[in-house]
Write a protein that holds these residues in place. Structure first.
Motif: not given
Length: 94
Positions: A60-87
């Motif tokens: 957080s300290r080292c990368c706090g001001d950086e934002k991931a590209p929108r496509e990466l954030r969207d892909r991660l949300r999809v993967k996290l939603d899939q993982l959430e369903v499994q959990v």
């Protein structure tokens, strides 16, 4: 620390697998309470949690001001939603 023994109500492996959810406040209050109780009672998991917490703070300290590209954030949300369903289909904590 690993596994389940008679001194803990909750399996250490399960608690450690959910530490990031706990740190990010992304689990239910009941789950947070169970994880916190386990961390309070288990020195091994508490040490591991401390390491996880420090790594998260460092990132957080080292990368706090950086934002991931929108496509990466969207892909991660999809993967996290899939993982959430499994959990949610598994019964991890009592």
């Amino acid at each position: 620390m690993s596994g389940h023994d008679d001194t803990h109500d909750t399996d250490c492996d399960i608690v450690l697998s959910e530490v990031y959810l706990y740190l990010d406040l992304e689990c239910s209050e009941d789950r947070r309470t169970l994880i916190q109780k386990h961390l309070d009672d288990c020195d091994g998991c508490l040490r591991e949690y401390g390491i996880e917490h420090e790594v998260k703070a460092l990132v957080s300290r080292c990368c706090g001001d950086e934002k991931a590209p929108r496509e990466l954030r969207d892909r991660l949300r999809v993967k996290l939603d899939q993982l959430e369903v499994q959990v949610e289909t598994r019964e991890f904590l009592p």
